[in-house]
Design a protein around this motif. Sequence first.
Motif, mmCIF file in Angstrom:
data_model
loop_
_atom_site.group_PDB
_atom_site.id
_atom_site.type_symbol
_atom_site.label_atom_id
_atom_site.label_comp_id
_atom_site.label_asym_id
_atom_site.label_seq_id
_atom_site.Cartn_x
_atom_site.Cartn_y
_atom_site.Cartn_z
ATOM 1 N N ALA A 1 0.839 -1.198 0.000
ATOM 2 C CA ALA A 1 0.000 0.000 0.000
ATOM 3 C C ALA A 1 0.873 1.245 0.000
ATOM 4 C CB ALA A 1 -0.904 0.000 1.234
ATOM 5 N N THR A 2 0.255 2.378 -0.274
ATOM 6 C CA THR A 2 0.966 3.654 -0.279
ATOM 7 C C THR A 2 0.289 4.613 0.702
ATOM 8 O OG1 THR A 2 -0.338 4.251 -2.216
ATOM 9 C CG2 THR A 2 1.890 3.440 -2.612
ATOM 10 N N GLY A 3 0.650 5.888 0.624
ATOM 11 C CA GLY A 3 0.074 6.866 1.531
ATOM 12 C C GLY A 3 1.011 7.159 2.694
ATOM 13 N N SER A 4 0.537 7.918 3.647
ATOM 14 C CA SER A 4 1.365 8.331 4.784
ATOM 15 C C SER A 4 1.568 7.221 5.803
ATOM 16 C CB SER A 4 0.726 9.543 5.482
ATOM 17 O OG SER A 4 0.592 10.628 4.597
ATOM 18 N N THR A 5 0.540 6.433 6.045
ATOM 19 C CA THR A 5 0.586 5.463 7.132
ATOM 20 C C THR A 5 1.674 4.407 6.986
ATOM 21 O OG1 THR A 5 -1.788 5.793 7.472
ATOM 22 C CG2 THR A 5 -0.795 3.866 8.514
ATOM 23 N N PRO A 6 1.904 3.817 5.800
ATOM 24 C CA PRO A 6 2.914 2.753 5.717
ATOM 25 C C PRO A 6 4.358 3.232 5.714
ATOM 26 C CG PRO A 6 1.304 2.617 3.910
ATOM 27 C CD PRO A 6 1.173 3.956 4.540
ATOM 28 N N LEU A 7 4.613 4.540 5.729
ATOM 29 C CA LEU A 7 5.980 5.028 5.619
ATOM 30 C C LEU A 7 6.881 4.486 6.729
ATOM 31 C CD1 LEU A 7 5.414 8.750 4.561
ATOM 32 C CD2 LEU A 7 6.306 6.883 3.158
ATOM 33 N N GLY A 8 6.381 4.469 7.946
ATOM 34 C CA GLY A 8 7.160 3.953 9.065
ATOM 35 C C GLY A 8 7.443 2.466 8.916
ATOM 36 N N LEU A 9 6.456 1.732 8.436
ATOM 37 C CA LEU A 9 6.631 0.300 8.164
ATOM 38 C C LEU A 9 7.768 0.099 7.169
ATOM 39 C CD1 LEU A 9 5.874 -2.720 7.798
ATOM 40 C CD2 LEU A 9 4.069 -1.951 6.227
ATOM 41 N N TYR A 10 7.762 0.850 6.086
ATOM 42 C CA TYR A 10 8.793 0.698 5.065
ATOM 43 C C TYR A 10 10.166 1.100 5.595
ATOM 44 C CZ TYR A 10 4.837 0.024 1.922
ATOM 45 O OH TYR A 10 3.689 -0.447 1.316
ATOM 46 N N GLU A 11 10.218 2.107 6.440
ATOM 47 C CA GLU A 11 11.491 2.501 7.050
ATOM 48 C C GLU A 11 12.062 1.362 7.886
ATOM 49 O OE1 GLU A 11 10.906 6.036 9.295
ATOM 50 O OE2 GLU A 11 10.464 7.293 7.544
ATOM 51 N N GLU A 12 11.207 0.685 8.635
ATOM 52 C CA GLU A 12 11.653 -0.429 9.475
ATOM 53 C C GLU A 12 12.140 -1.606 8.623
ATOM 54 O OE1 GLU A 12 12.035 -0.500 12.759
ATOM 55 O OE2 GLU A 12 11.352 1.579 12.898
ATOM 56 N N ILE A 13 11.450 -1.876 7.524
ATOM 57 C CA ILE A 13 11.860 -2.956 6.633
ATOM 58 C C ILE A 13 13.225 -2.641 6.015
ATOM 59 C CG2 ILE A 13 11.348 -4.115 4.448
ATOM 60 C CD1 ILE A 13 8.378 -3.886 5.170
ATOM 61 N N VAL A 14 13.422 -1.395 5.597
ATOM 62 C CA VAL A 14 14.696 -0.983 5.009
ATOM 63 C C VAL A 14 15.831 -1.137 6.030
ATOM 64 C CG1 VAL A 14 16.009 0.992 4.140
ATOM 65 C CG2 VAL A 14 13.689 0.555 3.289
ATOM 66 N N LYS A 15 15.587 -0.740 7.268
ATOM 67 C CA LYS A 15 16.592 -0.886 8.322
ATOM 68 C C LYS A 15 16.998 -2.349 8.488
ATOM 69 C CE LYS A 15 15.048 3.005 11.214
ATOM 70 N NZ LYS A 15 14.395 3.344 12.515
ATOM 71 N N THR A 16 16.022 -3.229 8.505
ATOM 72 C CA THR A 16 16.298 -4.655 8.681
ATOM 73 C C THR A 16 17.060 -5.209 7.491
ATOM 74 O OG1 THR A 16 14.272 -4.890 9.985
ATOM 75 C CG2 THR A 16 15.242 -6.908 9.126
ATOM 76 N N ASN A 17 16.687 -4.769 6.291
ATOM 77 C CA ASN A 17 17.368 -5.236 5.084
ATOM 78 C C ASN A 17 18.822 -4.765 5.055
ATOM 79 O OD1 ASN A 17 17.705 -4.654 1.721
ATOM 80 N ND2 ASN A 17 17.014 -6.665 2.408
ATOM 81 N N LYS A 18 19.087 -3.548 5.499
ATOM 82 C CA LYS A 18 20.448 -3.017 5.525
ATOM 83 C C LYS A 18 21.342 -3.839 6.449
ATOM 84 C CE LYS A 18 19.740 1.846 4.284
ATOM 85 N NZ LYS A 18 19.807 3.256 4.758
ATOM 86 N N LYS A 19 20.763 -4.373 7.504
ATOM 87 C CA LYS A 19 21.526 -5.208 8.437
ATOM 88 C C LYS A 19 21.721 -6.623 7.896
ATOM 89 C CE LYS A 19 19.625 -2.766 12.458
ATOM 90 N NZ LYS A 19 18.738 -2.906 13.654
ATOM 91 N N LYS A 20 21.175 -6.855 6.686
ATOM 92 C CA LYS A 20 21.249 -8.175 6.043
ATOM 93 C C LYS A 20 20.596 -9.264 6.901
ATOM 94 C CE LYS A 20 25.449 -7.017 3.485
ATOM 95 N NZ LYS A 20 24.698 -6.620 2.281
ATOM 96 N N GLU A 21 19.529 -8.857 7.620
ATOM 97 C CA GLU A 21 18.784 -9.791 8.455
ATOM 98 C C GLU A 21 17.593 -10.388 7.717
ATOM 99 O OE1 GLU A 21 17.726 -7.571 11.900
ATOM 100 O OE2 GLU A 21 19.769 -7.488 12.681
#
Length: 269
Positions: A43-63
């Motif tokens: 989904a898009t919009g304002s609400t999922p932005l925090g979710l996507y930020e958390e996913i990106v953080k986890t991906n950067k850690k190669k977790e």
Amino acid sequence: MISRTVGNINLKIADTYEEMSREAAKIVITQVTNKADSVLGLATGSTPLGLYEEIVKTNKKKEIDFSKVRTFNLDEYYPIHPEDPYSYAHYMDVHLFDYLNLSRKHIHLPDGATTNVEQECRDYEAKIKSVGGIDLQVLGIGTNGHIGFNEPNHYFEKRTHLVDLNQETIEANAHFFGCSSKVPSQAISMGIASIMEAKRILLLASGKQKAEVIEKALFGKISPQLPASILQLHKEVYLVLDQEAAASIINQVKPPSCYWGKVLTQQSY
């Protein structure tokens, strides 16, 4: 964090938007961890932005590994070119896709620049079916109860289709465009049946402006006039809210003040 089951809905109420986002990310990350080739509806919009930020953080850690994941977005404005900075294609790149080890051939959005909308809708449904359907569908909710761009109506639109956006929806999205006159009046959206066929659904809502519609969607009558109410019939829904979005339901799901005392007394015997 308050966790309750309301009918078939697994409800979680976080103290803050940030906690809500982290909790939602756990659900998505667990899905991908348990099934490397998961199909995610996004989904898009304002609400999922925090979710996507958390996913990106986890991906950067190669977790977490997204190399086999496939994605299908709920909707796209029409007409709009994918490279337009106001398109949802651009939104997804900027906030998520550019930061994941996700194959471009595995990313799918409705084509907002198509010259044949009906064929695009049929093709989009066929693509979803060809990969076995969506494993986890992420949703937001509009103040009028829309999910995807399925606006209040006299009937539930089943499949991917062209939508005439309500003025309320246009006004709600105006801040992304600078003014309401620049918001496209139409969009291509997955239908209600498309959404309901997802194996699991994750609905996010934040802010006091969502409190009333959340109460109606969770406890009200199932009706196409409030599209999100159909989620009461899905077998596995995760509803994650912050305190403000939960304001109208908190007293209905929060245990009485004596609850824990009774539990402790029972355990003491």
